[in-house]
Design a protein around this motif. Structure first.
Motif, PDB file in Angstrom:
ATOM      1  N   GLN A 135       0.792  -1.230   0.000  1.00 24.23           N
ATOM      2  CA  GLN A 135       0.000   0.000   0.000  1.00 24.23           C
ATOM      3  C   GLN A 135       0.827   1.283   0.000  1.00 24.23           C
ATOM      4  OE1 GLN A 135      -3.790   0.200   2.283  1.00 24.23           O
ATOM      5  NE2 GLN A 135      -2.935  -1.490   3.489  1.00 24.23           N
ATOM      6  N   SER A 138       0.602   3.778  -3.184  1.00 19.98           N
ATOM      7  CA  SER A 138      -0.665   4.500  -3.342  1.00 19.98           C
ATOM      8  C   SER A 138      -0.889   5.469  -2.193  1.00 19.98           C
ATOM      9  CB  SER A 138      -1.829   3.514  -3.445  1.00 19.98           C
ATOM     10  OG  SER A 138      -1.914   2.706  -2.280  1.00 19.98           O
ATOM     11  N   SER A 141       1.302   8.542  -2.763  1.00 25.49           N
ATOM     12  CA  SER A 141       0.919   9.328  -3.949  1.00 25.49           C
ATOM     13  C   SER A 141      -0.084  10.420  -3.617  1.00 25.49           C
ATOM     14  CB  SER A 141       0.361   8.396  -5.034  1.00 25.49           C
ATOM     15  OG  SER A 141      -0.889   7.848  -4.631  1.00 25.49           O
TER      16      SER A 141
END
Length: 524
Positions: A135, A138, A141
């Protein structure tokens, strides 16, 4: 170089008489040390710590180390994955203490037969998602820029768990991963999968290291109870994670500034509570503190306590105090747990055969040794040391009861290697009658020290030996008074080299010029 000190200009006859000069006279990978216990510490800002370190937090424990996870040149941590003294901050280049500080100190105090080290990674404000390798991309980001940059301090791509794993693999070459400590959750109050992901991050780390949760305890800590985010989720982790324990935050106070972070004293106590849980997991009980003791003698592989070294008198550098148990009771600080010389004593101080018998060597800046001494009379005493160095950058200082009495003093280059010893005069210092602790502190790398002599200058014999500038004739006698020969020498180093070339047998020789004399021991 012999007995002659070109820096001070002369060496007192008292110091010359205290010892003699010695002339003359491919490694394999070591297996992991089972007594080098390594703990992974990860989480967010309370694991990293936010309270300023105080003086007691900065005292080095020779058996408490860290594996560098960030480069901090100001603290001498220049190589990622290398072992360094565990001084604040463990998690960054600042000056704050964390849960891990007093966890590690307490573990080392409670297990006097081991050295403890921490692998520290903590990112303030981070969700547990950052530590989940499925994870983290993401998550980062969409994270704030400051948090992205925070994570990049440990890994350029933000994969902080990979950094933990990479450093831990390197650590496994030196010691044994014995446990994991964890503090995180302030950011994830509404994240229902938090317990599951905590377990996943632990299991992923252990799998990558070929370890099992059966043998690696996991200790998590509760959040600040008087803060914003406390719940019973941490205390329930043992219900869903095997071999897991929790450290209570009951009665621990916040910093009074925000609703998330503990104050200084709380970090100290919290670290001790983590250690209590880890010790329970590994079936070890805390031990009572034991003060360091004066050196007596070496018997086999053991050291027997004796009486304090007398001042005035000579103190052999290798006869430092016997290590005690507990913070503040260490008799030395060494940058690793190995005696690189491999002789005399079986602890972490580097001792080798040199000088008059044994000497300390392989010294590095920041290392120190302590000696309990008894001063027989209040007065000024002269101090000198028998030293060797193959470089111009070696230095050391002396402290009495942690107060500097001899400032950092440069050791002159005594030869092309570290086998030629010389007497170095350190001046006169006022001593007070009674028992004290003398500390030898290395301030510049790679000085070898055989002994320190504290003498009554009233008994010093004049004139003092000095190698005159320019050519001079020196007569050489053996201890029976027989004239062995004569050498012409212009410098102190010339004298020592030419005496060694002149004599045919090992032994002690008297070197005399028109105005001075000295005893020299030659070993070919």
């Amino acid at each position: 170089m012999g007995m002659f000190n070109k820096v001070s200009g002369f060496a007192s006859a008292v110091c010359v008489a205290a010892g003699f000069v010695l002339f003359g006279a491919a490694s394999s990978e070591a297996a992991p040390d089972p007594n080098f216990h390594i703990y992974i510490a990860y989480g967010q800002s309370n694991m990293g710590g936010t309270a300023d370190a105080q003086s007691a937090d900065k005292v080095e424990n020779s058996r408490f180390k860290i594996f560098a996870t960030q480069k901090c040149s100001g603290k001498g941590r220049n190589t990622l994955g290398d072992v360094y003294p565990a001084v604040p901050s463990l998690f960054n280049c600042g000056n704050t203490i964390s849960i891990a500080d007093w966890f590690g100190r307490t573990m080392a105090d409670s297990m006097p037969d081991v050295t403890v080290a921490i692998i520290p990674v903590a990112v303030g404000g981070a969700s547990i998602k950052l530590f989940d390798q499925d994870q983290y991309k993401s998550y980062l980001s969409t994270a704030e820029t400051w948090l992205q940059n925070y994570a990049k301090e440990y890994a350029s791509d933000g994969n902080v768990t990979k950094t933990i794993i990479d450093i831990a693999k390197k650590a496994q070459e030196k010691g044994v991963i014995k446990g994991i400590i964890f503090h995180q959750g302030e950011t994830d109050g509404g994240y229902s999968d938090w317990p599951k992901i905590v377990k996943k991050t632990r299991d992923d780390i252990l799998k990558a290291l070929n370890l099992s949760s059966d043998t690696v305890p996991f200790v998590a800590g509760e959040l600040l109870r008087e803060g914003c985010c406390y719940s019973d989720r941490v205390s329930k982790l043992p219900n869903t994670m095997d071999n897991t324990y929790y450290a209570s935050s009951e009665n621990l106070k916040g910093n009074g500034v925000d609703r998330y972070h503990f104050n200084h004293d709380a970090y100290v106590e919290f670290g001790k509570r983590y250690a209590a849980q880890m010790l329970k997991a590994v079936n070890r009980k805390p031990v009572e503190p034991v003060p360091q003791k004066p050196f007596g003698k070496v018997v086999g592989d053991s050291v027997v306590a004796g009486e304090p070294a007398e001042i005035p008198g000579r103190i052999e550098a290798e006869n430092y105090d016997i290590n005690g148990v507990g913070t503040g009771n260490s008799s030395y600080a060494d940058n690793d747990s190995e005696n690189r010389g491999g002789v005399y004593r079986k602890d972490g101080v580097d001792i080798y055969e040199g000088g008059n018998n044994y000497a300390i060597g392989y010294t590095q800046e920041g290392e120190w040794l302590e000696y309990t001494v008894n001063v027989t009379e209040t007065r000024k005493y002269g101090i000198c040391a028998f030293v060797a160095s193959g470089t111009e950058s070696s230095s050391f200082s002396l402290l009495l009861d942690d107060k500097e009495i001899v400032p950092s003093t440069k050791v002159p280059k005594t030869g092309e290697d570290w086998n030629s010893y010389d007497v170095l005069e350190l001046g006169e210092v006022e001593f007070t009658e009674g028992e004290h602790v003398l500390k030898l502190l290395i301030t510049g790398n790679y000085v070898n020290i055989d002994w320190i002599n504290v003498y009554d200058p009233r008994l010093a014999i004049q004139p003092k030996f000095v190698a005159s500038s320019g050519p001079q004739t020196y007569d050489v006698f053996d201890l029976l008074g027989a004239h062995v020969g004569r050498v012409e020498a212009a410098t102190a180093q010339d004298v020592s080299q030419k005496v060694r070339a002149l004599v045919k047998q090992n032994g002690t020789y008297l070197v005399k010029s028109r105005n001075s004399s000295a005893a020299i021991r030659v070993m070919k």
